[in-house]
Design an enzyme around this catalytic site. Sequence first.
Site, PDB file in Angstrom:
ATOM      1  N   LYS A  77       0.970  -1.125  -0.057  1.00  0.00           N
ATOM      2  CA  LYS A  77       0.031   0.134  -0.039  1.00  0.00           C
ATOM      3  C   LYS A  77       0.859   1.166   0.001  1.00  0.00           C
ATOM      4  O   LYS A  77       0.528   2.230  -0.705  1.00  0.00           O
ATOM      5  CB  LYS A  77      -0.829   0.029   1.215  1.00  0.00           C
ATOM      6  CG  LYS A  77      -1.867  -1.270   1.179  1.00  0.00           C
ATOM      7  CD  LYS A  77      -2.985  -0.996   2.367  1.00  0.00           C
ATOM      8  CE  LYS A  77      -2.151  -1.116   3.656  1.00  0.00           C
ATOM      9  NZ  LYS A  77      -1.678  -2.397   3.961  1.00  0.00           N
ATOM     10  N   ARG A 103      -9.271   1.983   9.398  1.00  0.00           N
ATOM     11  CA  ARG A 103      -9.021   0.557   9.817  1.00  0.00           C
ATOM     12  C   ARG A 103     -10.225  -0.097  10.154  1.00  0.00           C
ATOM     13  O   ARG A 103     -10.101  -1.475  10.315  1.00  0.00           O
ATOM     14  CB  ARG A 103      -7.981   0.640  10.983  1.00  0.00           C
ATOM     15  CG  ARG A 103      -6.675   1.247  10.687  1.00  0.00           C
ATOM     16  CD  ARG A 103      -5.795   1.061  11.672  1.00  0.00           C
ATOM     17  NE  ARG A 103      -4.479   1.733  11.332  1.00  0.00           N
ATOM     18  CZ  ARG A 103      -3.236   1.047  10.838  1.00  0.00           C
ATOM     19  NH1 ARG A 103      -3.619  -0.220  10.328  1.00  0.00           N
ATOM     20  NH2 ARG A 103      -2.171   1.722  10.424  1.00  0.00           N
ATOM     21  N   ARG A 149      11.886 -10.766   3.458  1.00  0.00           N
ATOM     22  CA  ARG A 149      12.625  -9.618   3.511  1.00  0.00           C
ATOM     23  C   ARG A 149      13.635  -9.770   4.655  1.00  0.00           C
ATOM     24  O   ARG A 149      13.888 -10.221   5.745  1.00  0.00           O
ATOM     25  CB  ARG A 149      11.441  -8.560   4.394  1.00  0.00           C
ATOM     26  CG  ARG A 149      10.765  -8.123   3.316  1.00  0.00           C
ATOM     27  CD  ARG A 149       9.419  -7.114   4.176  1.00  0.00           C
ATOM     28  NE  ARG A 149       8.563  -6.747   3.386  1.00  0.00           N
ATOM     29  CZ  ARG A 149       7.481  -5.805   4.059  1.00  0.00           C
ATOM     30  NH1 ARG A 149       7.386  -5.594   5.483  1.00  0.00           N
ATOM     31  NH2 ARG A 149       6.598  -5.393   3.258  1.00  0.00           N
ATOM     32  N   ARG A 182      13.394  -8.534  10.504  1.00  0.00           N
ATOM     33  CA  ARG A 182      12.524  -7.833  11.636  1.00  0.00           C
ATOM     34  C   ARG A 182      11.468  -8.494  12.256  1.00  0.00           C
ATOM     35  O   ARG A 182      11.017  -9.592  11.730  1.00  0.00           O
ATOM     36  CB  ARG A 182      11.828  -6.513  10.986  1.00  0.00           C
ATOM     37  CG  ARG A 182      13.079  -5.656  10.358  1.00  0.00           C
ATOM     38  CD  ARG A 182      12.091  -4.520   9.737  1.00  0.00           C
ATOM     39  NE  ARG A 182      10.974  -4.743   8.950  1.00  0.00           N
ATOM     40  CZ  ARG A 182       9.764  -4.122   8.920  1.00  0.00           C
ATOM     41  NH1 ARG A 182       9.984  -2.623   9.590  1.00  0.00           N
ATOM     42  NH2 ARG A 182       8.554  -4.419   8.460  1.00  0.00           N
ATOM     43  N   ARG A 204      -0.919 -10.535  12.229  1.00  0.00           N
ATOM     44  CA  ARG A 204      -1.313  -9.162  11.614  1.00  0.00           C
ATOM     45  C   ARG A 204      -2.426  -9.217  10.723  1.00  0.00           C
ATOM     46  O   ARG A 204      -3.331  -8.408  10.474  1.00  0.00           O
ATOM     47  CB  ARG A 204      -0.058  -8.329  10.951  1.00  0.00           C
ATOM     48  CG  ARG A 204       0.921  -8.106  12.178  1.00  0.00           C
ATOM     49  CD  ARG A 204       2.298  -7.479  11.499  1.00  0.00           C
ATOM     50  NE  ARG A 204       1.692  -5.939  10.741  1.00  0.00           N
ATOM     51  CZ  ARG A 204       2.547  -5.574   9.693  1.00  0.00           C
ATOM     52  NH1 ARG A 204       3.823  -6.265   9.483  1.00  0.00           N
ATOM     53  NH2 ARG A 204       2.091  -4.335   9.098  1.00  0.00           N
TER      54      ARG A 204
END
Length: 212
Positions: free
Chosen positions: A13, A88, A123, A156, A167
């Site tokens: 996004k 949200r 990542r 991370r 999430r």
Amino acid sequence: MNIIMLGPPGAGKGTQAEVLSKKMDLTTLSTGNILRAAIAEQRPVGLNAKSYMDKGELVPDDVIIGIVKDYLETHDLGKGCILDGVPRTIAQAEMLDKMGVQIDAVLSLEISDEAIEERMGGRRTCMKCGATYHVKANPPKVEGICDKCGEKLTIRQDDKPETVRQRLAVYHAQTEPIIGYYTAQGKLKAVDGTASVEETSEKLVKALEMMQ
């Protein structure tokens, strides 16, 4: 033209909002930036939010939406803006409508949970210089080592599988219902988010052109 960007965490996004803002001369607004600006400018809505933050409490939905409304009304945004990070929840979306915030289009990046887990799980970040890589899409020249400063790359906490799944669960429970809310208003356009950044950007621009 005021646009909302929707999609699960890791869907891209922020990246797409940045690309669209340049292509269409729109201002990108994140909830965090709007909140910090309201506090820095000593605006009543910002000081109200700060009173909750100083006590370690979550800022209520109506306060967040009030800050967004205030920002849109008091800043020159030229041709319009892209809202990233708000709304949200259904409650926030309903408050935007009740407060008279005009939303012209809602773009939803569609991508499966499996693809998100692979994307985020791949990542790698350099904690020293901040450079980011991906084991498949953008690997470092030497596995596990930063090209720029030679430090060891790490995963991370936000990118660890268990965190990503949590999430995603929150997104499906709290944010995904907004898709139905804006579909019913005829404002939503779903776009495949699995293609390259460039291809996805082209699809988003075409979707907006069709809605104008």
